[in-house]
Design a protein around this motif. Sequence first.
Motif, PDB file in Angstrom:
ATOM      1  N   GLN A  31       0.825  -1.205   0.000  1.00 27.66           N
ATOM      2  CA  GLN A  31       0.000   0.000   0.000  1.00 27.66           C
ATOM      3  C   GLN A  31       0.863   1.260   0.000  1.00 27.66           C
ATOM      4  N   THR A  48      -5.417   6.081   1.372  1.00 25.70           N
ATOM      5  CA  THR A  48      -6.243   5.609   0.261  1.00 25.70           C
ATOM      6  C   THR A  48      -5.841   6.288  -1.044  1.00 25.70           C
ATOM      7  N   SER A  50      -4.401   6.977  -4.516  1.00 30.65           N
ATOM      8  CA  SER A  50      -4.203   6.008  -5.592  1.00 30.65           C
ATOM      9  C   SER A  50      -3.377   6.556  -6.766  1.00 30.65           C
TER      10      SER A  50
END
Length: 84
Positions: A31, A48, A50
């Motif tokens: 991640q 989160t 991206s």
Amino acid sequence: MSKDAMERFLRKWDTSLLRAKGYLNFAGKSQILLMQYAAKRMNCEPSTYSGDPYVVFIGIELDIESTEQRMEPTYGSISIEYVG
């Protein structure tokens, strides 16, 4: 680049680097993490985000070419922004 290697890299700037912030993926992590560096301490947390990895360096008389050369072997054409 590992998280520990990044922290050592940032500390090498001594007093020239005031702050760094960006989204990076470290070795062993799938991640992308939010990385923040201030007062000679680095903090990373899950994100989160991206998009592509990038780092913003804020400091005094930072050597831009040297920074890019040091980061390129690990991150390739990572976006590096300088404020200072």
